[in-house]
Write a protein that holds these residues in place. Structure first.
Motif, PDB file in Angstrom:
ATOM      1  N   ASP A  63       0.806  -1.220   0.000  1.00 61.55           N
ATOM      2  CA  ASP A  63       0.000   0.000   0.000  1.00 61.55           C
ATOM      3  C   ASP A  63       0.837   1.268   0.000  1.00 61.55           C
ATOM      4  N   ALA A  64       2.048   1.197   0.536  1.00 57.90           N
ATOM      5  CA  ALA A  64       2.888   2.395   0.608  1.00 57.90           C
ATOM      6  C   ALA A  64       4.351   2.000   0.744  1.00 57.90           C
ATOM      7  N   ILE A  65       5.204   2.868   0.206  1.00 57.65           N
ATOM      8  CA  ILE A  65       6.647   2.697   0.291  1.00 57.65           C
ATOM      9  C   ILE A  65       7.190   3.872   1.093  1.00 57.65           C
ATOM     10  N   ASN A  73      18.910   4.838  -0.085  1.00 60.24           N
ATOM     11  CA  ASN A  73      17.613   4.250   0.237  1.00 60.24           C
ATOM     12  C   ASN A  73      16.605   4.581  -0.859  1.00 60.24           C
ATOM     13  N   LEU A  74      16.606   5.826  -1.286  1.00 59.83           N
ATOM     14  CA  LEU A  74      15.680   6.244  -2.340  1.00 59.83           C
ATOM     15  C   LEU A  74      15.992   5.538  -3.656  1.00 59.83           C
ATOM     16  N   GLN A  75      17.276   5.330  -3.948  1.00 61.06           N
ATOM     17  CA  GLN A  75      17.654   4.583  -5.155  1.00 61.06           C
ATOM     18  C   GLN A  75      17.166   3.136  -5.070  1.00 61.06           C
ATOM     19  N   THR A  76      17.222   2.550  -3.885  1.00 62.26           N
ATOM     20  CA  THR A  76      16.742   1.175  -3.701  1.00 62.26           C
ATOM     21  C   THR A  76      15.234   1.112  -3.897  1.00 62.26           C
ATOM     22  N   ALA A  77      14.523   2.110  -3.429  1.00 62.78           N
ATOM     23  CA  ALA A  77      13.066   2.131  -3.501  1.00 62.78           C
ATOM     24  C   ALA A  77      12.535   2.434  -4.910  1.00 62.78           C
ATOM     25  N   GLU A  78      13.298   3.134  -5.717  1.00 62.49           N
ATOM     26  CA  GLU A  78      12.811   3.625  -7.009  1.00 62.49           C
ATOM     27  C   GLU A  78      12.270   2.530  -7.944  1.00 62.49           C
ATOM     28  N   PRO A  79      12.980   1.417  -8.177  1.00 63.84           N
ATOM     29  CA  PRO A  79      12.416   0.395  -9.070  1.00 63.84           C
ATOM     30  C   PRO A  79      11.100  -0.193  -8.538  1.00 63.84           C
ATOM     31  N   LEU A  80      10.994  -0.389  -7.232  1.00 64.70           N
ATOM     32  CA  LEU A  80       9.751  -0.882  -6.633  1.00 64.70           C
ATOM     33  C   LEU A  80       8.643   0.148  -6.827  1.00 64.70           C
ATOM     34  N   SER A  81       8.968   1.412  -6.623  1.00 66.12           N
ATOM     35  CA  SER A  81       8.008   2.493  -6.812  1.00 66.12           C
ATOM     36  C   SER A  81       7.461   2.499  -8.243  1.00 66.12           C
ATOM     37  N   GLN A  82       8.346   2.373  -9.200  1.00 66.65           N
ATOM     38  CA  GLN A  82       7.920   2.348 -10.611  1.00 66.65           C
ATOM     39  C   GLN A  82       7.102   1.101 -10.924  1.00 66.65           C
ATOM     40  N   ALA A  83       7.546  -0.052 -10.446  1.00 71.69           N
ATOM     41  CA  ALA A  83       6.848  -1.315 -10.736  1.00 71.69           C
ATOM     42  C   ALA A  83       5.449  -1.340 -10.137  1.00 71.69           C
ATOM     43  N   ARG A  84       5.283  -0.764  -8.947  1.00 66.81           N
ATOM     44  CA  ARG A  84       3.990  -0.802  -8.251  1.00 66.81           C
ATOM     45  C   ARG A  84       3.153   0.447  -8.455  1.00 66.81           C
ATOM     46  N   LEU A  86       3.605   3.347  -7.067  1.00 67.66           N
ATOM     47  CA  LEU A  86       3.451   4.000  -5.772  1.00 67.66           C
ATOM     48  C   LEU A  86       4.578   5.002  -5.558  1.00 67.66           C
ATOM     49  N   PRO A  87       4.272   6.163  -5.000  1.00 61.62           N
ATOM     50  CA  PRO A  87       5.350   7.100  -4.687  1.00 61.62           C
ATOM     51  C   PRO A  87       6.129   6.618  -3.468  1.00 61.62           C
ATOM     52  N   VAL A  88       7.330   7.111  -3.327  1.00 63.01           N
ATOM     53  CA  VAL A  88       8.119   6.845  -2.122  1.00 63.01           C
ATOM     54  C   VAL A  88       7.843   7.999  -1.165  1.00 63.01           C
ATOM     55  N   SER A  89       7.317   7.683   0.001  1.00 60.57           N
ATOM     56  CA  SER A  89       7.039   8.697   1.018  1.00 60.57           C
ATOM     57  C   SER A  89       8.246   8.797   1.937  1.00 60.57           C
ATOM     58  N   VAL A  90       8.817   9.978   2.011  1.00 57.37           N
ATOM     59  CA  VAL A  90       9.963  10.222   2.878  1.00 57.37           C
ATOM     60  C   VAL A  90       9.434  10.659   4.240  1.00 57.37           C
ATOM     61  N   ILE A  91       9.803   9.903   5.266  1.00 55.29           N
ATOM     62  CA  ILE A  91       9.416  10.239   6.633  1.00 55.29           C
ATOM     63  C   ILE A  91      10.634  10.129   7.537  1.00 55.29           C
ATOM     64  N   ALA A  92      10.542  10.763   8.690  1.00 56.69           N
ATOM     65  CA  ALA A  92      11.620  10.680   9.669  1.00 56.69           C
ATOM     66  C   ALA A  92      11.712   9.264  10.198  1.00 56.69           C
ATOM     67  N   GLY A 107      -3.065  -2.439   6.410  1.00 51.35           N
ATOM     68  CA  GLY A 107      -2.401  -2.528   5.124  1.00 51.35           C
ATOM     69  C   GLY A 107      -1.014  -3.136   5.209  1.00 51.35           C
ATOM     70  N   THR A 108      -0.315  -3.060   4.086  1.00 57.21           N
ATOM     71  CA  THR A 108       1.048  -3.560   3.978  1.00 57.21           C
ATOM     72  C   THR A 108       1.925  -2.429   3.478  1.00 57.21           C
ATOM     73  N   VAL A 109       2.996  -2.163   4.220  1.00 56.79           N
ATOM     74  CA  VAL A 109       3.918  -1.090   3.864  1.00 56.79           C
ATOM     75  C   VAL A 109       5.336  -1.637   3.838  1.00 56.79           C
ATOM     76  N   ILE A 110       6.213  -0.913   3.168  1.00 56.39           N
ATOM     77  CA  ILE A 110       7.624  -1.295   3.143  1.00 56.39           C
ATOM     78  C   ILE A 110       8.462  -0.107   3.573  1.00 56.39           C
ATOM     79  N   TRP A 111       9.479  -0.384   4.384  1.00 59.26           N
ATOM     80  CA  TRP A 111      10.459   0.609   4.828  1.00 59.26           C
ATOM     81  C   TRP A 111      11.806   0.194   4.250  1.00 59.26           C
ATOM     82  N   ILE A 112      12.402   1.082   3.454  1.00 66.90           N
ATOM     83  CA  ILE A 112      13.745   0.871   2.924  1.00 66.90           C
ATOM     84  C   ILE A 112      14.672   1.659   3.842  1.00 66.90           C
ATOM     85  N   GLY A 113      15.426   0.962   4.688  1.00 67.70           N
ATOM     86  CA  GLY A 113      16.187   1.656   5.711  1.00 67.70           C
ATOM     87  C   GLY A 113      17.659   1.316   5.764  1.00 67.70           C
TER      88      GLY A 113
END
Length: 158
Positions: A63-65, A73-84, A86-92, A107-113
């Motif tokens: 449901d969210a990245i 981290n953002l580079q790791t998330a980018e292909p998943l974001s494009q495939a799904r 979904l935008p990558v939400s940047v949070i603290a 829901g189901t979320v993913i954290w790239i950390g």
């Protein structure tokens, strides 16, 4: 008397929820360390691993990245974001587990950390065992309305 039992039952459920996690949350939080890097950016192996992340999680409707504002981290998330789509939400990274479970209580979320924030979120969620720390390790924490979180593990290959 019934009202008292109902209140006690709700307190028992709330006591099972880790601090900051909404009582009754059924969130699945997927935790992944950023892919392999050279300095602050992904190397060739890391780019390949990031490209394969979506396939490693094909069984999950995400449901969210989420990610901290760190380039690798953002580079790791980018292909998943494009495939799904979904935008990558940047949070603290502070209280990220609670933020994600409040935003997606069912829901189901993913954290790239990173190593440190993965350990912190893992503990925040009350997950047993060790947080994913190596490149390619995936930890999947499912919060239930009662009882301890369930943990599953996967690996994403480069």
């Amino acid at each position: 008397m019934r009202r008292r039992h109902a209140v006690l039952g709700l307190l028992a459920v709330a006591a099972c929820a880790p601090a900051g996690i909404p009582p009754g949350a059924k969130t699945t939080v997927i935790l992944v360390r950023h892919a392999d890097r050279a300095g602050e950016i992904l190397n060739a192996q890391g780019k390949a691993r990031a490209a394969n992340l979506s396939e490693a999680l094909v069984d999950y409707e995400i449901d969210a990245i989420y990610s901290p504002d760190i380039l690798r981290n953002l580079q790791t998330a980018e292909p998943l974001s494009q495939a799904r789509g979904l935008p990558v939400s940047v949070i603290a990274k502070e209280r990220a587990g609670a933020q994600m479970s409040r935003a997606h209580p069912n829901g189901t979320v993913i954290w790239i950390g990173n190593k440190g924030n993965l350990r912190t979120i893992w503990e925040e969620l009350g997950a047993p065992g060790a947080a994913p720390q190596e490149y390619g390790e995936i930890g999947i924490v499912t919060l239930g309305p009662t009882g301890p979180p369930e943990v599953a593990r996967r690996v994403v290959l480069p």
